[in-house]
Write a protein that holds these residues in place. Structure first.
Motif, PDB file in Angstrom:
ATOM      1  N   PHE A 249       0.889  -1.172   0.000  1.00 18.48           N
ATOM      2  CA  PHE A 249       0.000   0.000   0.000  1.00 18.48           C
ATOM      3  C   PHE A 249       0.919   1.212   0.000  1.00 18.48           C
ATOM      4  O   PHE A 249       1.435   1.630   1.030  1.00 18.48           O
ATOM      5  CB  PHE A 249      -0.899  -0.024   1.234  1.00 18.48           C
ATOM      6  CG  PHE A 249      -1.819  -1.204   1.275  1.00 18.48           C
ATOM      7  CD1 PHE A 249      -2.956  -1.240   0.466  1.00 18.48           C
ATOM      8  CD2 PHE A 249      -1.562  -2.282   2.096  1.00 18.48           C
ATOM      9  CE1 PHE A 249      -3.811  -2.333   0.487  1.00 18.48           C
ATOM     10  CE2 PHE A 249      -2.411  -3.387   2.123  1.00 18.48           C
ATOM     11  CZ  PHE A 249      -3.532  -3.409   1.311  1.00 18.48           C
ATOM     12  N   ARG A 250       1.107   1.775  -1.183  1.00 20.55           N
ATOM     13  CA  ARG A 250       2.168   2.785  -1.353  1.00 20.55           C
ATOM     14  C   ARG A 250       1.899   4.071  -0.589  1.00 20.55           C
ATOM     15  O   ARG A 250       2.821   4.777  -0.211  1.00 20.55           O
ATOM     16  CB  ARG A 250       2.357   3.083  -2.848  1.00 20.55           C
ATOM     17  CG  ARG A 250       2.802   1.856  -3.641  1.00 20.55           C
ATOM     18  CD  ARG A 250       2.935   2.183  -5.123  1.00 20.55           C
ATOM     19  NE  ARG A 250       3.948   3.203  -5.369  1.00 20.55           N
ATOM     20  CZ  ARG A 250       5.247   2.950  -5.454  1.00 20.55           C
ATOM     21  NH1 ARG A 250       5.690   1.717  -5.315  1.00 20.55           N
ATOM     22  NH2 ARG A 250       6.107   3.918  -5.697  1.00 20.55           N
ATOM     23  N   LYS A 251       0.606   4.381  -0.373  1.00 23.04           N
ATOM     24  CA  LYS A 251       0.271   5.638   0.313  1.00 23.04           C
ATOM     25  C   LYS A 251       0.205   5.444   1.830  1.00 23.04           C
ATOM     26  O   LYS A 251      -0.080   6.384   2.566  1.00 23.04           O
ATOM     27  CB  LYS A 251      -1.077   6.172  -0.178  1.00 23.04           C
ATOM     28  CG  LYS A 251      -1.115   6.469  -1.658  1.00 23.04           C
ATOM     29  CD  LYS A 251      -0.719   7.904  -1.906  1.00 23.04           C
ATOM     30  CE  LYS A 251      -0.981   8.263  -3.368  1.00 23.04           C
ATOM     31  NZ  LYS A 251      -0.072   9.314  -3.813  1.00 23.04           N
ATOM     32  N   LEU A 252       0.395   4.232   2.291  1.00 16.79           N
ATOM     33  CA  LEU A 252       0.391   3.993   3.736  1.00 16.79           C
ATOM     34  C   LEU A 252       1.836   3.839   4.214  1.00 16.79           C
ATOM     35  O   LEU A 252       2.721   3.460   3.448  1.00 16.79           O
ATOM     36  CB  LEU A 252      -0.399   2.724   4.076  1.00 16.79           C
ATOM     37  CG  LEU A 252      -1.891   2.738   3.722  1.00 16.79           C
ATOM     38  CD1 LEU A 252      -2.550   1.439   4.189  1.00 16.79           C
ATOM     39  CD2 LEU A 252      -2.601   3.936   4.349  1.00 16.79           C
ATOM     40  N   SER A 253       2.016   4.136   5.512  1.00 15.45           N
ATOM     41  CA  SER A 253       3.375   4.065   6.052  1.00 15.45           C
ATOM     42  C   SER A 253       3.825   2.616   6.180  1.00 15.45           C
ATOM     43  O   SER A 253       3.011   1.677   6.093  1.00 15.45           O
ATOM     44  CB  SER A 253       3.422   4.732   7.424  1.00 15.45           C
ATOM     45  OG  SER A 253       2.743   3.912   8.364  1.00 15.45           O
TER      46      SER A 253
ATOM     47  N   GLN B 293      11.531  -1.595  -0.024  1.00 16.66           N
ATOM     48  CA  GLN B 293      10.199  -2.088  -0.405  1.00 16.66           C
ATOM     49  C   GLN B 293      10.176  -3.615  -0.415  1.00 16.66           C
ATOM     50  O   GLN B 293       9.199  -4.232   0.007  1.00 16.66           O
ATOM     51  CB  GLN B 293       9.806  -1.551  -1.790  1.00 16.66           C
ATOM     52  CG  GLN B 293       9.487  -0.071  -1.749  1.00 16.66           C
ATOM     53  CD  GLN B 293       8.909   0.463  -3.057  1.00 16.66           C
ATOM     54  OE1 GLN B 293       8.544  -0.283  -3.944  1.00 16.66           O
ATOM     55  NE2 GLN B 293       8.839   1.775  -3.156  1.00 16.66           N
TER      56      GLN B 293
ATOM     57  N   ASP C  66       5.925   6.715   3.968  1.00 17.69           N
ATOM     58  CA  ASP C  66       5.022   6.003   3.056  1.00 17.69           C
ATOM     59  C   ASP C  66       5.804   4.931   2.298  1.00 17.69           C
ATOM     60  O   ASP C  66       6.932   5.184   1.841  1.00 17.69           O
ATOM     61  CB  ASP C  66       4.423   6.965   2.019  1.00 17.69           C
ATOM     62  CG  ASP C  66       3.329   7.831   2.630  1.00 17.69           C
ATOM     63  OD1 ASP C  66       3.020   7.634   3.819  1.00 17.69           O
ATOM     64  OD2 ASP C  66       2.805   8.695   1.896  1.00 17.69           O
TER      65      ASP C  66
ATOM     66  N   GLY D 175       5.514   3.907  -0.594  1.00 18.90           N
ATOM     67  CA  GLY D 175       5.858   4.333  -1.952  1.00 18.90           C
ATOM     68  C   GLY D 175       7.136   5.157  -2.021  1.00 18.90           C
ATOM     69  O   GLY D 175       7.704   5.329  -3.096  1.00 18.90           O
ATOM     70  N   ARG D 176       7.579   5.669  -0.870  1.00 20.35           N
ATOM     71  CA  ARG D 176       8.790   6.499  -0.875  1.00 20.35           C
ATOM     72  C   ARG D 176      10.032   5.729  -0.447  1.00 20.35           C
ATOM     73  O   ARG D 176      11.120   6.278  -0.353  1.00 20.35           O
ATOM     74  CB  ARG D 176       8.584   7.715   0.038  1.00 20.35           C
ATOM     75  CG  ARG D 176       7.547   8.691  -0.534  1.00 20.35           C
ATOM     76  CD  ARG D 176       7.431   9.940   0.333  1.00 20.35           C
ATOM     77  NE  ARG D 176       8.731  10.529   0.625  1.00 20.35           N
ATOM     78  CZ  ARG D 176       9.063  11.062   1.790  1.00 20.35           C
ATOM     79  NH1 ARG D 176       8.201  11.072   2.785  1.00 20.35           N
ATOM     80  NH2 ARG D 176      10.247  11.580   1.969  1.00 20.35           N
TER      81      ARG D 176
ATOM     82  N   ASN E  31       1.477  -0.613   6.793  1.00 21.97           N
ATOM     83  CA  ASN E  31       1.546  -1.798   5.929  1.00 21.97           C
ATOM     84  C   ASN E  31       1.728  -3.059   6.761  1.00 21.97           C
ATOM     85  O   ASN E  31       1.085  -4.085   6.517  1.00 21.97           O
ATOM     86  CB  ASN E  31       2.714  -1.666   4.940  1.00 21.97           C
ATOM     87  CG  ASN E  31       2.295  -1.076   3.603  1.00 21.97           C
ATOM     88  OD1 ASN E  31       1.826  -1.778   2.728  1.00 21.97           O
ATOM     89  ND2 ASN E  31       2.455   0.238   3.476  1.00 21.97           N
TER      90      ASN E  31
END
Ligand SMILES: Nc1ncnc2c1ncn2[C@@H]1O[C@H](COP(=O)(O)OP(=O)(O)OP(=O)(O)O)[C@@H](O)[C@H]1O
Ligand SMILES: [Mg+2]
Length: 245
Positions: free
Chosen positions: A92-96, A141, A132, A134-135, A100
């Motif tokens: 979940f890229r927008k979640l920390s 990741q 996040d 995604g970052r 996650n």
């Protein structure tokens, strides 16, 4: 003793008339790490997707600890202990990072080793908990994706293309952790990996799949000592080495 994973004569694919994985049999003991090698398009991802219930088996059986895994049902596969880390990492890229991990805990709260255990395995994530997903860097990741999977306390962890897009030093950092997970948690691991030598150094055994069939299977140590056997198995793929990828 009942094997941890028994994949027996599994045939699957995207069109019943043209299966791209044919009669694959693979057996893993508890805590065993097996790498699945093979050229592009050989059927590695398809095999993992089918074991995870995401595409149905056309024929063949799948058992975990002697219990049949229902065909083509992802939730049944997870309940049976098969957890897939797909090559897209599915975060979940927008979640920390922490969110996650906590979401994954919720799916398996009663059995999971918890967030702390994941952070012990991957200390790099500890400093990144509020970031996040995604970052994160590619390596972070991948660590998070594996973390989300092990929190679900799999009996069999299926990992597709662990090193995709990662620098070799990151791969060298993550692979030994898989070894530890296999040994400490007694998780059996099927690892799809393009970097043949790196994979063989960490695995107990390896199977080479070509055109949907397993053409070679042996202990990783034996294959490391006889790399030409792996090269020959790749049929027409030329020289296979960690440098070629
Ligand atoms: N969604 C799909 N629909 C139809 N055919 C597909 C689909 N995905 C893969 N295939 C085909 O199935 C075969 C096996 O592909 P698969 O992705 O399993 O190979 P792979 O061994 O994982 O390859 P790579 O190393 O490139 O990831 C290939 O011929 C591929 O073109
Ligand atoms: Mg693939």
């Amino acid at each position: 003793m009942t094997p941890r994973l028994e994949c027996a004569e599994l045939t699957t694919g995207y069109f019943t008339e043209r299966p791209c994985v044919r009669g694959v049999s693979l057996t893993l003991e508890e805590g065993e790490l097996v790498c699945l090698l093979g050229p592009n398009g050989a059927g590695k991802t398809t095999l993992l997707l089918s074991m995870a219930g995401l595409i149905p088996r056309f024929s063949g059986g799948l058992r975990v600890d002697g219990v049949d895994i229902k065909n083509g049902q992802p939730r049944a596969a997870v309940r049976g202990g098969l957890v897939l880390v797909s090559d897209d990492r599915a975060l979940f890229r927008k979640l920390s990072v922490e969110q996650n991990l906590r979401l994954a805990v919720r799916e398996r709260a009663e059995r999971g080793p918890g967030v702390e255990r994941v952070l012990d395995y991957f200390p790099a994530l500890r400093k990144r908990l509020r970031i996040d997903a995604g970052r994160l860097s590619g390596g972070e990741q991948q660590m998070l994706a594996i973390g989300r999977a092990i929190i679900q306390r799999p009996k069999v962890l299926l990992i597709d293309e662990l090193s995709m897009g990662l620098a070799p030093v990151i791969v060298e950092e993550i692979l030994p952790v898989l070894r530890t997970i296999a040994e400490l948690d007694r998780t059996s691991i099927v690892l799809v990996e393009q970097h043949v030598h790196v994979a063989l150094r960490v695995a107990d055994r390896a199977a080479v799949i070509v055109h949907g069939e397993i053409v070679l299977e042996d202990s990783a140590a034996t294959l490391l000592a006889n790399p030409e056997r792996v090269e020959r198995a790749y049929l027409g793929e030329g020289l296979v080495s960690s440098q070629s990828n």
